[in-house]
Design a protein around this motif. Structure first.
Motif, PDB file in Angstrom:
ATOM      1  N   PRO A   8       0.848  -1.205   0.000  1.00 34.51           N
ATOM      2  CA  PRO A   8       0.000   0.000   0.000  1.00 34.51           C
ATOM      3  C   PRO A   8       0.878   1.247   0.000  1.00 34.51           C
ATOM      4  O   PRO A   8       2.071   1.183   0.308  1.00 34.51           O
ATOM      5  CB  PRO A   8      -0.781  -0.132   1.309  1.00 34.51           C
ATOM      6  N   PRO A   9       0.341   2.392  -0.332  1.00 34.78           N
ATOM      7  CA  PRO A   9       1.120   3.633  -0.339  1.00 34.78           C
ATOM      8  C   PRO A   9       1.631   3.975   1.056  1.00 34.78           C
ATOM      9  O   PRO A   9       1.020   3.609   2.063  1.00 34.78           O
ATOM     10  CB  PRO A   9       0.119   4.683  -0.828  1.00 34.78           C
ATOM     11  N   PRO A  10       2.755   4.687   1.146  1.00 35.33           N
ATOM     12  CA  PRO A  10       3.276   5.091   2.453  1.00 35.33           C
ATOM     13  C   PRO A  10       2.356   6.102   3.123  1.00 35.33           C
ATOM     14  O   PRO A  10       1.656   6.861   2.458  1.00 35.33           O
ATOM     15  CB  PRO A  10       4.633   5.713   2.116  1.00 35.33           C
ATOM     16  N   GLY A  40       6.486  11.757  -2.932  1.00 37.51           N
ATOM     17  CA  GLY A  40       6.203  11.233  -4.255  1.00 37.51           C
ATOM     18  C   GLY A  40       4.728  11.315  -4.626  1.00 37.51           C
ATOM     19  O   GLY A  40       3.926  11.954  -3.939  1.00 37.51           O
ATOM     20  N   PRO A  41       4.330  10.624  -5.708  1.00 43.51           N
ATOM     21  CA  PRO A  41       3.006  10.828  -6.302  1.00 43.51           C
ATOM     22  C   PRO A  41       1.851  10.098  -5.631  1.00 43.51           C
ATOM     23  O   PRO A  41       0.700  10.283  -6.037  1.00 43.51           O
ATOM     24  CB  PRO A  41       3.190  10.319  -7.732  1.00 43.51           C
ATOM     25  N   VAL A  42       2.118   9.269  -4.600  1.00 40.26           N
ATOM     26  CA  VAL A  42       1.004   8.586  -3.937  1.00 40.26           C
ATOM     27  C   VAL A  42       1.355   8.355  -2.472  1.00 40.26           C
ATOM     28  O   VAL A  42       2.457   7.917  -2.139  1.00 40.26           O
ATOM     29  CB  VAL A  42       0.656   7.254  -4.644  1.00 40.26           C
ATOM     30  N   PHE A  43       0.406   8.678  -1.573  1.00 35.78           N
ATOM     31  CA  PHE A  43       0.646   8.530  -0.140  1.00 35.78           C
ATOM     32  C   PHE A  43      -0.705   8.523   0.568  1.00 35.78           C
ATOM     33  O   PHE A  43      -1.744   8.869  -0.005  1.00 35.78           O
ATOM     34  CB  PHE A  43       1.526   9.671   0.404  1.00 35.78           C
ATOM     35  N   GLN A  44      -0.683   8.100   1.833  1.00 34.97           N
ATOM     36  CA  GLN A  44      -1.902   8.043   2.632  1.00 34.97           C
ATOM     37  C   GLN A  44      -1.890   9.148   3.682  1.00 34.97           C
ATOM     38  O   GLN A  44      -0.853   9.435   4.287  1.00 34.97           O
ATOM     39  CB  GLN A  44      -2.023   6.692   3.340  1.00 34.97           C
ATOM     40  N   VAL A  45      -3.065   9.748   3.910  1.00 33.86           N
ATOM     41  CA  VAL A  45      -3.209  10.743   4.958  1.00 33.86           C
ATOM     42  C   VAL A  45      -4.383  10.357   5.839  1.00 33.86           C
ATOM     43  O   VAL A  45      -5.269   9.594   5.432  1.00 33.86           O
ATOM     44  CB  VAL A  45      -3.439  12.160   4.384  1.00 33.86           C
ATOM     45  N   VAL A  53      -6.247   8.018   0.354  1.00 35.72           N
ATOM     46  CA  VAL A  53      -5.065   7.883  -0.477  1.00 35.72           C
ATOM     47  C   VAL A  53      -5.010   9.111  -1.368  1.00 35.72           C
ATOM     48  O   VAL A  53      -6.002   9.466  -2.008  1.00 35.72           O
ATOM     49  CB  VAL A  53      -5.115   6.607  -1.339  1.00 35.72           C
ATOM     50  N   ILE A  54      -3.861   9.780  -1.381  1.00 35.43           N
ATOM     51  CA  ILE A  54      -3.674  10.941  -2.241  1.00 35.43           C
ATOM     52  C   ILE A  54      -2.863  10.524  -3.462  1.00 35.43           C
ATOM     53  O   ILE A  54      -1.789   9.943  -3.338  1.00 35.43           O
ATOM     54  CB  ILE A  54      -2.932  12.077  -1.513  1.00 35.43           C
ATOM     55  N   PHE A 329       2.218   0.934  -6.336  1.00 35.74           N
ATOM     56  CA  PHE A 329       1.550   0.695  -5.060  1.00 35.74           C
ATOM     57  C   PHE A 329       0.120   0.207  -5.307  1.00 35.74           C
ATOM     58  O   PHE A 329      -0.494   0.519  -6.328  1.00 35.74           O
ATOM     59  CB  PHE A 329       1.516   1.975  -4.215  1.00 35.74           C
ATOM     60  N   ARG A 330      -0.400  -0.547  -4.348  1.00 41.00           N
ATOM     61  CA  ARG A 330      -1.741  -1.109  -4.454  1.00 41.00           C
ATOM     62  C   ARG A 330      -2.763  -0.141  -3.856  1.00 41.00           C
ATOM     63  O   ARG A 330      -2.648   0.267  -2.702  1.00 41.00           O
ATOM     64  CB  ARG A 330      -1.808  -2.447  -3.711  1.00 41.00           C
TER      65      ARG A 330
END
Length: 443
Positions: A8-10, A40-45, A53-54, A329-330
């Motif tokens: 999954p995204p960080p 980077g282009p994908v992460f979790q908030v 997921v952003i 990332f998934r």
């Protein structure tokens, strides 16, 4: 590698309980850009009890355009608008969505604005004149009232000013409860809101009934289109969908338009050289006719650059219907996603010296590449984007011609709030006086 084998995204580090809520409740665009640069282009908030997921940057915009229809739905994020006010277009997908958008677009066109130009400009001029002499004018509130009048007159031929307070409070409560998560959805069961909702829906039905009984004979507007609209199978839409179509004209774009006006005014006050160019351009010609708006490059540049720096829709909220791979990332089914379409606005690889406010930028290539996306990208792009830009040019031209505006406390920095959308907040106030030296042009 199969999607289910990807990580999954960080997650973005946050504080206990609140997570990332505090920065996201303020300058959300700044938060998204800074986090993109770091992670980077994908992460979790995480914001309080919600997680997202952003997806950000150029690749996210391309993904939304190319695959959004296949893997996303907006029913969860925008379902409140349909459940509360029958605004069905926000939750449909595929052919039904495209068909209803087409029906609505015909009722919010620039041609309709041109046909009602004198009426729209009369209320604009009258409203701005009423601001004269106010030493602490609350900018966002006054622009919301003006935008509501402008849009309702353009789209329906009649002002909604008498119901403004009711429309604004009910609409913003729905947005805060169903999209931003500022309030629990339980607030929508409050008796006061339920009464207001019932009155608003009755107001829309009455407007449609009045139009059916007393056609205007003029160009078909949003009420006419709603009465005549049929679905993708040629069947008449049910009455509640027609009412939702009518309400799009009364308040669907009020916040977007008002926030743009507010940020444009702030930009003029913070960049005197831009104000000088805009004022010279306005004073150089005669009346502000619809045709004259095409030949005002400084004002058009002001609109586009303000939308770059202060985008009204920095993120498009969606829910994943089918797991997919993005940037290795998934992204799992059921996850709530925000596609931060405006992050490229502040990246130097797309806009040199992005921190510089420059009304002479050429946006053509950025539009084509979908890295300039103030109203998002893909099939759910704002229907009224074109009309918004035209109204913004006209409104700011009228303002700089008629008024002198100053910041009572110029040392106070702008504090952006994100509810229900990015705006300068209640603290943004200005001192307004008549511009005595201006030529007395008729609008």
């Amino acid at each position: 590698m199969a999607v289910d084998q990807l990580a999954p995204p960080p997650a973005v580090p946050g504080i206990p309980l609140l997570g990332n809520a505090l920065p996201m409740m303020g300058d959300v665009q700044g938060f998204l850009v800074d986090t993109y640069r770091r992670m980077g282009p994908v992460f979790q908030v995480r914001a309080l009890n919600q997680s997202f997921v952003i997806m950000a940057g150029e690749s996210a915009n391309r993904f939304l355009i190319e695959h959004g229809e296949a893997v996303f739905t907006s029913a969860e994020s925008f379902g409140g608008l349909d459940q509360q006010f029958n605004m069905r277009v926000h939750v449909l997908r595929g052919r039904p969505h495209r068909h209803l958008r087409k029906q609505l677009a015909a009722g919010v066109s620039r041609d309709l604005l041109a046909a009602r130009w004198d009426d729209v400009m009369a209320v604009t001029d009258r409203t701005l004149r009423s601001w004269e002499g106010d030493p602490a004018l609350p900018v966002v509130d006054r622009f919301q009232r003006l935008a509501a009048d402008q849009l309702s007159i353009a789209f329906t031929g009649a002002s909604s000013a008498a119901r403004f307070e009711q429309l604004r409070s009910a609409f913003e409560l729905v947005l805060d409860a169903t999209i931003t998560g500022k309030w629990p959805r339980a607030v929508l069961r409050w008796p006061a809101h339920r009464r207001a909702r019932a009155e608003i829906l009755a107001f829309a039905r009455e407007a449609l009934e009045q139009r059916a009984q007393h056609p205007t004979g003029g160009p078909a507007d949003l009420l006419d289109r709603a009465l005549a609209a049929t679905d993708e199978n040629g069947q008449p839409y049910p009455p509640e969908v027609r009412a939702g179509m009518a309400l799009q004209g009364y308040f669907a774009g009020i916040n977007t338009v008002a926030y743009l006006y507010s940020f444009m005014l702030y930009a003029l006050l913070r960049h005197p050289e831009v104000l000088d160019r805009v004022r010279a351009e306005v004073d150089a010609g005669g009346p502000l006719t619809f045709e004259r708006l095409r030949d005002m490059p400084a004002l058009h540049g002001l609109v586009l650059e303000t939308l770059r720096v202060y985008p009204p829709a920095p993120g498009s909220a969606r829910t994943v219907t089918k797991a997919f791979d993005f940037e290795g990332f998934r992204i799992e089914q059921g996850r709530r996603v925000i596609v931060a379409a405006s992050v490229p606005h502040l990246l130097p690889e797309h806009f040199p010296e992005p921190e510089r406010f420059d009304i002479d930028r050429d946006f053509a290539a950025a539009r084509k590449a979908s890295v300039y996306a103030p109203f998002s990208v893909g099939g759910h792009t704002c229907l009224g984007a074109g009309m918004t830009e035209v109204l913004a040019v006209a409104t700011m031209a009228t303002l700089v011609r008629r008024l002198t505006v100053e910041l009572p406390r110029p040392e106070r920095p702008l504090r952006i709030t994100a509810t229900p959308g990015p705006n300068p907040g209640k603290r943004f106030k200005v001192a307004v006086s008549s511009r005595q030296e201006q030529a007395d042009y008729s609008t």
